[in-house]
Scaffold this motif. Structure first.
Motif, short mmCIF file in Angstrom:
data_model
loop_
_atom_site.label_atom_id
_atom_site.label_comp_id
_atom_site.label_asym_id
_atom_site.label_seq_id
_atom_site.Cartn_x
_atom_site.Cartn_y
_atom_site.Cartn_z
N ALA A 48 0.84 -1.20 0.00
CA ALA A 48 0.00 0.00 0.00
C ALA A 48 0.87 1.25 0.00
O ALA A 48 0.66 2.17 -0.79
CB ALA A 48 -0.93 0.00 1.21
N ALA A 49 1.88 1.27 0.86
CA ALA A 49 2.79 2.42 0.92
C ALA A 49 3.51 2.60 -0.41
O ALA A 49 3.65 3.72 -0.91
CB ALA A 49 3.80 2.24 2.05
N PHE A 50 3.98 1.50 -1.00
CA PHE A 50 4.67 1.58 -2.29
C PHE A 50 3.80 2.26 -3.34
O PHE A 50 4.21 3.22 -3.99
CB PHE A 50 5.08 0.18 -2.75
N TYR A 51 2.57 1.78 -3.49
CA TYR A 51 1.71 2.33 -4.53
C TYR A 51 1.30 3.77 -4.23
O TYR A 51 1.27 4.62 -5.12
CB TYR A 51 0.48 1.44 -4.76
N TYR A 52 0.99 4.09 -2.98
CA TYR A 52 0.66 5.48 -2.65
C TYR A 52 1.85 6.40 -2.91
O TYR A 52 1.69 7.50 -3.42
CB TYR A 52 0.24 5.62 -1.18
N CYS A 53 3.04 5.94 -2.58
CA CYS A 53 4.23 6.78 -2.73
C CYS A 53 4.62 7.01 -4.18
O CYS A 53 5.34 7.96 -4.49
CB CYS A 53 5.40 6.20 -1.94
N LEU A 54 4.13 6.18 -5.09
CA LEU A 54 4.38 6.43 -6.52
C LEU A 54 3.65 7.67 -7.00
O LEU A 54 4.05 8.29 -7.98
CB LEU A 54 3.91 5.23 -7.36
N LEU A 55 2.59 8.04 -6.32
CA LEU A 55 1.73 9.12 -6.77
C LEU A 55 2.10 10.44 -6.11
O LEU A 55 1.30 11.07 -5.42
CB LEU A 55 0.27 8.76 -6.47
N SER A 56 3.29 10.88 -6.36
CA SER A 56 3.81 12.08 -5.69
C SER A 56 3.05 13.35 -6.04
O SER A 56 3.10 14.32 -5.29
CB SER A 56 5.30 12.25 -6.00
N TYR A 57 2.35 13.38 -7.18
CA TYR A 57 1.61 14.59 -7.55
C TYR A 57 0.20 14.62 -6.99
O TYR A 57 -0.50 15.61 -7.13
CB TYR A 57 1.53 14.72 -9.08
N ASN A 58 -0.25 13.53 -6.38
CA ASN A 58 -1.58 13.48 -5.81
C ASN A 58 -1.49 13.76 -4.32
O ASN A 58 -0.86 13.00 -3.58
CB ASN A 58 -2.20 12.09 -6.07
N SER A 59 -2.10 14.83 -3.87
CA SER A 59 -1.95 15.25 -2.47
C SER A 59 -2.49 14.21 -1.49
O SER A 59 -1.89 14.00 -0.43
CB SER A 59 -2.61 16.61 -2.25
N THR A 60 -3.58 13.57 -1.81
CA THR A 60 -4.14 12.56 -0.92
C THR A 60 -3.21 11.35 -0.83
O THR A 60 -2.96 10.83 0.26
CB THR A 60 -5.54 12.12 -1.40
N ALA A 61 -2.69 10.93 -1.98
CA ALA A 61 -1.76 9.79 -1.98
C ALA A 61 -0.49 10.13 -1.21
O ALA A 61 0.04 9.28 -0.49
CB ALA A 61 -1.43 9.39 -3.41
N ARG A 62 0.00 11.36 -1.35
CA ARG A 62 1.19 11.78 -0.60
C ARG A 62 0.95 11.67 0.89
O ARG A 62 1.79 11.21 1.66
CB ARG A 62 1.55 13.22 -0.97
N MET A 63 -0.23 12.11 1.33
CA MET A 63 -0.58 12.04 2.75
C MET A 63 -0.68 10.58 3.21
O MET A 63 -0.18 10.23 4.28
CB MET A 63 -1.91 12.76 3.00
N MET A 64 -1.30 9.73 2.39
CA MET A 64 -1.41 8.31 2.75
C MET A 64 -0.04 7.66 2.81
O MET A 64 0.24 6.85 3.69
CB MET A 64 -2.30 7.58 1.75
N CYS A 65 0.83 8.01 1.88
CA CYS A 65 2.20 7.50 1.88
C CYS A 65 2.89 7.85 3.20
O CYS A 65 3.47 6.99 3.85
CB CYS A 65 2.96 8.08 0.68
N SER A 66 2.78 9.10 3.57
CA SER A 66 3.40 9.57 4.81
C SER A 66 2.82 8.85 6.03
O SER A 66 3.57 8.40 6.91
CB SER A 66 3.20 11.08 4.94
#
Length: 102
Positions: A48-66
């Motif tokens: 989950a972290a891997f896929y969220y972190c791929l989406l660096s331009y998506n603010s929600t995905a960046r927050m989920m990655c963090s």
């Protein structure tokens, strides 16, 4: 889109994985969500972290990655970080909308 019309979880996952292989941001986000919540797949916070972190331009995905990174042990954080950097060096994520307006 096709995964929304699938009748089984295997079919949904198959369509989603095909779109991820083509690097579509919505599919990547959907797969990250699936791994985070155990929807159609076994729950896996590393994936989950891997896929969220791929989406660096998506603010929600960046927050989920963090947020997910905070839940992972240091060794797993480093592993996921390395995987993301390697993937992004060789791939481009395709966004359907402009990332500044997500």
């Amino acid at each position: 889109m096709m995964s929304k019309f699938a009748e089984s979880r295997e079919e949904r996952l198959s369509w989603n994985q095909r779109a991820v292989a083509q690097r579509y941001s919505e599919a990547i986000y959907s797969l990250a969500f699936s791994y985070k919540n155990g929807r159609d797949v076994e729950k896996d916070l590393n994936k989950a972290a891997f896929y969220y972190c791929l989406l660096s331009y998506n603010s929600t995905a960046r927050m989920m990655c963090s947020d997910l990174f905070k839940e992972l042990p240091k060794q797993e954080q480093e592993k996921v970080s390395t995987q993301v950097k390697d993937w992004l060096e060789h791939n481009t994520v395709y966004y359907f909308t402009h990332p500044l307006f997500d």
